[in-house]
Design an enzyme around this catalytic site. Structure first.
Site, short mmCIF file in Angstrom:
data_model
loop_
_atom_site.label_atom_id
_atom_site.label_comp_id
_atom_site.label_asym_id
_atom_site.label_seq_id
_atom_site.Cartn_x
_atom_site.Cartn_y
_atom_site.Cartn_z
NE ARG A 43 -4.02 -2.08 1.95
CZ ARG A 43 -3.88 -3.19 2.67
NH1 ARG A 43 -2.91 -3.28 3.56
NH2 ARG A 43 -4.71 -4.20 2.50
CE LYS A 86 0.05 14.14 -14.60
NZ LYS A 86 -0.25 14.70 -15.93
CD GLU A 110 8.06 16.57 -22.77
OE1 GLU A 110 7.66 17.63 -22.24
OE2 GLU A 110 7.29 15.68 -23.14
CE LYS A 134 6.30 17.39 -14.21
NZ LYS A 134 6.26 16.20 -15.01
CD GLU A 184 -2.98 17.16 -15.88
OE1 GLU A 184 -1.88 16.61 -15.70
OE2 GLU A 184 -3.59 17.12 -16.94
NE ARG A 190 1.52 17.19 -12.97
CZ ARG A 190 2.13 16.36 -12.17
NH1 ARG A 190 1.82 16.33 -10.89
NH2 ARG A 190 3.04 15.51 -12.62
CG ASN A 204 -0.36 17.61 -20.59
OD1 ASN A 204 0.56 16.80 -20.49
ND2 ASN A 204 -1.36 17.66 -19.73
CG HIS A 235 2.56 16.80 -24.36
ND1 HIS A 235 3.39 17.89 -24.27
CD2 HIS A 235 3.28 15.75 -23.86
CE1 HIS A 235 4.55 17.52 -23.73
NE2 HIS A 235 4.50 16.23 -23.48
CG HIS A 237 -0.62 12.63 -26.14
ND1 HIS A 237 -1.16 13.37 -25.11
CD2 HIS A 237 0.59 12.22 -25.70
CE1 HIS A 237 -0.30 13.40 -24.10
NE2 HIS A 237 0.77 12.71 -24.44
CG HIS A 290 7.10 11.90 -25.95
ND1 HIS A 290 5.73 11.90 -26.11
CD2 HIS A 290 7.35 12.81 -24.97
CE1 HIS A 290 5.18 12.76 -25.27
NE2 HIS A 290 6.14 13.33 -24.56
N1 GLY Z 1 4.17 15.18 -17.90
C1 GLY Z 1 3.17 16.08 -17.48
C2 GLY Z 1 2.97 16.11 -16.01
O1 GLY Z 1 3.80 15.59 -15.27
O2 GLY Z 1 1.99 16.62 -15.55
#
Ligand code: GLY
Length: 334
Positions: free
Chosen positions: A111, A133, A175, A203, A213, A217, A221, A224, A228, A240
């Site tokens: 957990r 993430k 990026e 960031k 997000e 946040r 993107n 992106h 995508h 990418h």
């Molecule tokens: N890669 C986008 C984020 O971490 O929110």
């Protein structure tokens, strides 16, 4: 020289150390009290650091194939068999694939156990390794299973970037290019350590303001949505970061058509991409109609077609962009 950026999340705050050779700091960032660590990595990652505590190395398949629930189960079983407990920790050593996977295992094993990320790629250092993430892919799509799970510390060793194939390094600049438009300014004028640290700082600030997000946040993107779609349409000739670069050029054209930016700002998008030797037009193999159809399936499409766009107030999420505008902008990057 080591540059340290803090990701400020109250009791879950952590340092990101950036610089040549910072992997040597691993024993310092092993979470307090961890008696053992599972080092999750891939055989293709050059790795020579002793974490300074009892450890077991778990090698996962090379490439994106490692980001699967099957591999998650294999790692958890290996850790259970080896007797890892909640007091122990995981160290993920690699690019975004490894840190996403290792972070996700850390989020769910017993957990949740503590996690340190050692990022070895440019894409990972300026993006994937920061912000919590984590996740794996399903056959139905990328990153469909995951969790927010912040690391206890992140090491971005810029020496390791020298081991990357040139195209992968350059793709990482896709990026980096994004951060120029998120307040980074002339990042291309900085040396690599400072440039990576500046991206990490941007960031970190965004994540500190909106960890899960809920809104802001999403600006991370930038570029992106088209990227995508390109990846989903299956142009695997593109990395990418290269797809993000084309997406950045496209976002500039969409913003121009909505009167959000002027021609000079669009030209600045192209200048930045050229400075990093990145593509800014759509490969002829891609069908614009298919890409437009894919936009409405993007997971950020909450209310009509949603785009992250530049403007007077900086980059922000814009909902309900009309297909005709998107189609016209697509012509501009063909
Ligand atoms: N890669 C986008 C984020 O971490 O929110």
């Amino acid at each position: 020289m080591t540059i340290t950026v803090s990701v400020d999340l109250a009791d879950r705050s952590y340092p990101v150390h950036v610089g040549a050779g910072v992997r040597e700091m691993l024993p310092e960032v092993i979470p307090e009290g961890a008696k053992r660590v599972a080092v999750i990595t891939q055989s293709e990652i050059p790795w020579d650091i002793d974490p300074g505590v009892d450890h077991e190395v778990i090698c996962v398949p090379n490439g994106e194939a490692a980001k699967s629930l099957t591999v998650v189960e294999q790692i958890c079983r290996q850790m259970a068999e080896a007797g890892f407990t909640r007091a122990d920790a995981i160290v993920g050593v690699g690019g975004g694939v490894v840190t996403d996977l290792a972070g996700f295992v850390a989020a769910i094993y017993h957990r949740g156990i503590r996690f340190v990320s050692v990022s070895t790629t440019l894409l990972g250092q300026v993006d994937a390794a920061i912000g919590g993430k984590t996740g794996v892919n399903l056959a139905e799509g990328k990153n469909l299973v995951g969790a927010f799970w912040q690391p206890s510390g992140v090491l971005c060793d810029t020496d390791m970037l020298k081991t990357l194939p040139i195209r992968e390094y350059q793709s990482g600049m896709g990026e980096v290019a994004k951060y120029h438009f998120l307040g980074g300014g002339h990042l291309d004028a900085l040396e690599i350590d400072q440039r990576v640290a500046a991206c990490v700082q941007i960031k970190a600030d965004v994540v500190a303001a909106d960890e899960r997000e809920g809104g802001r946040r999403a600006i991370l993107n930038y570029g992106h949505t088209l990227a995508h779609a390109i990846e989903t349409a299956g142009d695997y000739d593109l990395r990418h970061g290269e797809a993000v670069a084309i997406g950045i050029a496209y976002a500039g054209e969409v913003a121009l058509r909505l009167g959000r930016v002027d021609e000079a700002r669009v030209a600045e998008h192209r200048r930045v991409l050229s400075a990093y030797d990145l593509p800014h037009s759509l490969p002829p193999s891609l069908d614009p109609g298919e890409l437009l159809d894919l936009f409405s399936r993007d997971k950020k499409a909450i209310d009509g077609i949603t785009f992250v766009l530049d403007g007077d107030d900086g980059v922000e999420t814009v909902v309900g962009v009309e297909r005709a505008v998107l189609a016209d902008a697509m012509e501009a990057i063909r």
